[in-house]
Write a protein that holds these residues in place. Structure first.
Motif, PDB file in Angstrom:
ATOM      1  N   PHE A 290      14.495  -3.266  -4.737  1.00 42.66           N
ATOM      2  CA  PHE A 290      13.296  -2.987  -3.963  1.00 42.66           C
ATOM      3  C   PHE A 290      12.098  -2.933  -4.906  1.00 42.66           C
ATOM      4  O   PHE A 290      12.186  -2.381  -6.000  1.00 42.66           O
ATOM      5  N   VAL A 291      11.015  -3.544  -4.483  1.00 44.70           N
ATOM      6  CA  VAL A 291       9.771  -3.419  -5.229  1.00 44.70           C
ATOM      7  C   VAL A 291       8.880  -2.460  -4.456  1.00 44.70           C
ATOM      8  O   VAL A 291       8.511  -2.736  -3.314  1.00 44.70           O
ATOM      9  N   VAL A 292       8.613  -1.325  -5.031  1.00 44.96           N
ATOM     10  CA  VAL A 292       7.813  -0.318  -4.349  1.00 44.96           C
ATOM     11  C   VAL A 292       6.513  -0.136  -5.112  1.00 44.96           C
ATOM     12  O   VAL A 292       6.532   0.203  -6.299  1.00 44.96           O
ATOM     13  N   ARG A 293       5.404  -0.403  -4.451  1.00 43.08           N
ATOM     14  CA  ARG A 293       4.100  -0.270  -5.104  1.00 43.08           C
ATOM     15  C   ARG A 293       3.449   1.046  -4.676  1.00 43.08           C
ATOM     16  O   ARG A 293       3.487   1.422  -3.509  1.00 43.08           O
ATOM     17  N   SER A 294       2.852   1.682  -5.642  1.00 43.40           N
ATOM     18  CA  SER A 294       2.149   2.930  -5.349  1.00 43.40           C
ATOM     19  C   SER A 294       0.670   2.642  -5.121  1.00 43.40           C
ATOM     20  O   SER A 294       0.049   1.903  -5.879  1.00 43.40           O
ATOM     21  N   ASP A 295       0.147   3.220  -4.050  1.00 44.82           N
ATOM     22  CA  ASP A 295      -1.259   3.028  -3.715  1.00 44.82           C
ATOM     23  C   ASP A 295      -2.001   4.338  -4.009  1.00 44.82           C
ATOM     24  O   ASP A 295      -1.837   5.331  -3.283  1.00 44.82           O
ATOM     25  N   PRO A 296      -2.807   4.364  -5.062  1.00 41.36           N
ATOM     26  CA  PRO A 296      -3.464   5.628  -5.444  1.00 41.36           C
ATOM     27  C   PRO A 296      -4.503   6.110  -4.436  1.00 41.36           C
ATOM     28  O   PRO A 296      -4.973   7.242  -4.531  1.00 41.36           O
TER      29      PRO A 296
END
Ligand code: SF4
Ligand code: SF4
Length: 390
Positions: free
Chosen positions: A7-13
């Motif tokens: 899984f590629v999980v991107r964090s959105d600040p």
């Protein structure tokens, strides 16, 4: 060969700041003890909140948060906030996330404005009320052709407005329903469909359809709330509102005939029952908010105060119309009806379309979608534990 999925999980600040625009989300005091999740009566092997929702938000996981149904399964009882040793207010955080999600589901963008700004909220209610006043003047002075002096003094009843009131009422009722239903596709895309998700067989949706009906009708999860009176007030308010809307949708023709005076007509008694349910439900909410003793009545949002007041005024003005018409006071009845329409229309168009009423649709829908996932094998305790490890 490994069959592990990556899984590629991107964090959105920016997610946390976005969510905080919709209310209180202050978890800086939280030290992850887990007491809130343990205290929650609605946590199961499949749903685990409020910590997972809070973690998604803190970690900036916008996709998982938008795809989560759990904020709607939370019934706002407040047990988690009572037990929290750090007064981090997890109940309020869940409420704030629900307001954030409500805005994301609304493709018009209006919910976002109303839920973030009191000026927008009050301005919208006032604007719709003024439009209704203008329509009343236009109708009587221009369409009917009444002189201004007769408009305020002529003792005639409501009959001159039939059947145009039918079209107006149907528009005011059906437009919010259309908007609410139109968002179901968007919610499905965010939570069930969309790219990267395993397709779910249509048969699973059919097999679990009863779940939606059951939760819509019974609000059974709220019965797990230790405060039993809350379920009763909530259920009576919802049942009375749905019954009254149904009568308005399908019984307007009867209302616009002389048979309204028939004492035995079943619609009259259904209307009385609906009114009694609504008054009990609103009364219990208003008294609870004034006392503010229970956790779930503490720190309510601005709209949570305005909405019951509007509903109460709508009910009282409707009762006045009924009594005055029944008693034969035509002019008073005419003015009472104008007041009823001026209050009810903004409440329906603004609140029902874009505000808190939407949870009547979203909550059973979330429970239905969760049941469909579970039936189709997309939800297992192991997968949920893996999701939580995020
Ligand atoms: S009970 Fe309070 S401190 Fe403990 S995990 Fe929940 S929010 Fe954090
Ligand atoms: S408010 Fe009640 S239902 Fe919601 S997370 Fe807290 S304990 Fe659970």
């Amino acid at each position: 060969m490994s069959n592990a999925t990556t899984f590629v999980v991107r964090s959105d600040p920016t997610l946390l700041a976005d969510v905080r625009r919709y209310g209180r989300f202050d978890t800086s005091a939280c030290y992850q003890c887990g007491s809130c999740t343990i205290s929650c009566d609605l946590v199961t092997d499949y749903v685990s909140f409020p910590r997972r929702t809070i973690r998604y938000t803190l970690l900036g996981l916008r996709g998982p948060l938008l795809g989560s149904l759990e904020p709607w399964i939370c019934h706002d009882c407040g047990d988690c906030s009572i037990i929290c040793p750090r007064q981090a207010g997890p109940r309020l955080s869940m409420m704030t996330v629900r307001r954030f999600l409500t805005a994301q589901y609304d493709w018009t963008g209006i919910s976002s404005k109303l839920l973030q700004s009191r000026v927008w909220y009050i301005g919208s209610l006032s604007f719709v009320a003024l439009v209704v006043v203008a329509l009343i003047f236009f109708y009587h002075l221009s369409y009917v052709g009444l002189p201004l002096a007769d408009f305020v003094a002529m003792p005639f009843g409501m009959e001159h407005m039939f059947p145009i009131m039918t079209y107006f009422t149907l528009t005011v009722l059906l437009l919010p329903m259309f908007l609410l239903v139109s968002r179901i596709w968007r919610i499905w895309r965010l939570t069930m469909g969309g790219e990267g998700r395993v397709p779910i067989a249509f048969s699973a949706y059919v097999a679990e359809a009863w779940t939606y009906v059951r939760h819509s009708v019974t609000h059974s999860l709220m019965r797990k709330c230790p405060e039993r009176g809350r379920w009763l007030g909530h259920w009576l308010l919802a049942a009375g509102t749905v019954l009254m809307l149904t009568i308005k949708l399908f019984g307007l023709r009867w209302f616009q005939t002389d048979s309204i005076y028939a004492f035995y007509h079943p619609q009259r008694w259904l209307g009385y029952i609906a009114t009694a349910f609504i008054l009990y439900g609103i009364g219990s909410i208003i008294v609870g908010r004034v006392r503010a003793q229970k956790e779930f009545y503490k720190e309510t949002q601005f709209e949570d105060v305005i909405f019951p007041i509007l509903l109460l005024l709508t009910a009282l003005s409707g009762i006045a119309v009924h009594i005055l018409r029944y008693a034969g006071f035509a002019l008073s009845c005419h003015f009472a009806f104008a007041l009823h329409v001026i209050i009810a229309t903004p409440m329906l168009l603004v609140e029902m379309s874009f505000g808190k009423w939407s949870h009547m649709i979203y909550r059973p829908l979330a429970l239905y979608f969760e049941a469909v996932k579970e039936r189709s094998g997309q939800r297992t305790p192991a997968k949920e534990a893996a999701g939580y490890a995020l």
